[in-house]
Write an enzyme that holds these catalytic residues in place. Sequence first.
Site, PDB file in Angstrom:
ATOM      1  N   HIS A 234      -5.216   4.124  25.821  1.00 50.26           N
ATOM      2  CA  HIS A 234      -4.816   2.724  26.130  1.00 50.26           C
ATOM      3  C   HIS A 234      -2.913   3.005  26.738  1.00 50.26           C
ATOM      4  O   HIS A 234      -2.569   2.493  27.360  1.00 50.26           O
ATOM      5  CB  HIS A 234      -4.265   1.928  24.294  1.00 50.26           C
ATOM      6  CG  HIS A 234      -5.529   1.622  24.253  1.00 50.26           C
ATOM      7  ND1 HIS A 234      -5.977   0.433  24.774  1.00 50.26           N
ATOM      8  CD2 HIS A 234      -6.117   1.802  22.747  1.00 50.26           C
ATOM      9  CE1 HIS A 234      -7.211   0.250  23.685  1.00 50.26           C
ATOM     10  NE2 HIS A 234      -7.218   0.772  22.697  1.00 50.26           N
ATOM     11  N   ASP A 235      -2.740   3.824  25.737  1.00 51.63           N
ATOM     12  CA  ASP A 235      -0.795   3.982  26.247  1.00 51.63           C
ATOM     13  C   ASP A 235      -1.513   5.394  27.953  1.00 51.63           C
ATOM     14  O   ASP A 235       0.069   5.221  28.277  1.00 51.63           O
ATOM     15  CB  ASP A 235      -0.528   4.176  24.816  1.00 51.63           C
ATOM     16  CG  ASP A 235      -0.153   3.699  24.106  1.00 51.63           C
ATOM     17  OD1 ASP A 235      -0.054   2.374  24.844  1.00 51.63           O
ATOM     18  OD2 ASP A 235      -0.041   4.199  23.133  1.00 51.63           O
TER      19      ASP A 235
END
Length: 297
Positions: A234-235
């Site tokens: 995600h990040d």
Amino acid sequence: MKKRVIIDTDPGLDDAIAILFALGSGHFDVLGVTTIAGNIGLDRTTTNAGGLLTFMGRGDIPVVRGTDIPLTRELQDLVAMVHGMDGLKGIELPEPAKAPLDGAPDWIARMLAESEPGSIDILALGPLTNIAHVVTEHPEVIERIGEIIVMGGTIHAPGNSGPSSEFNFASDPEAASVVIGSPVKVTIIPLDVTRLVRADIAYVAALPDTPHGRLARELLGVYLHNGRESRPLHDPCVMLAAIDPSIFKIENMKLDIDLGDDPDAGRLLVDRRGKPVDVALGVDTERALALLRTGFV
């Protein structure tokens, strides 16, 4: 020219990969790392952020503690199943070289006030509470932000908090609403694309044999959920979008936030009365993973 950024984060395994990439890629001038409670409690996220900076020999970059409670709601339960009680599934980092500063929103506002307008981007990897405090308490600096790139929300994909809500936005829906509704340029990287970016076991094994490459292999090793590929990265997608947005299919949409009390609080609402926001709805996964690898050389 390096991008001048503040990283607002709650490390977290995928946050740790994103931070290592940002520090190792040569594309960013990281002015500071501000911390927020999210994946785990604030004390641990702050210690993890300091440990990552110390590991990379960047004790010169300040770590600034943010808030440990949402704007109006109670803090959600910890996400220990994915990240472990320490946020890193037992992987040890060095002790932070310096004690953290306090007061992330005030620190962010001061950095913005002292810099050229538009020269600092904020890369937001966790709940948006710190950034919402900046917006509400320091309105005079808001338009000095270049861009806020946010990992959060979902448009078409199922949620990972409620049926249609994503964890970061669900952790503080009011903060997400404040940030998205602000006059700042906001780009959202939702679950629709982050779920498509995963590292398989061959990718992990082939990461460069540098100190931070080896740490990334270790982090991704415990982030494998079936022995073959990682959970979604995600990040790191936020960092990739900051460097090369062409990797993503970005559309401008009018969005609002569900501020209700049901399990889908924090979900993104497509609403013609909402604020125009750039949203990543597609990704070239091969290019994304190739760019991510370059940060560990």
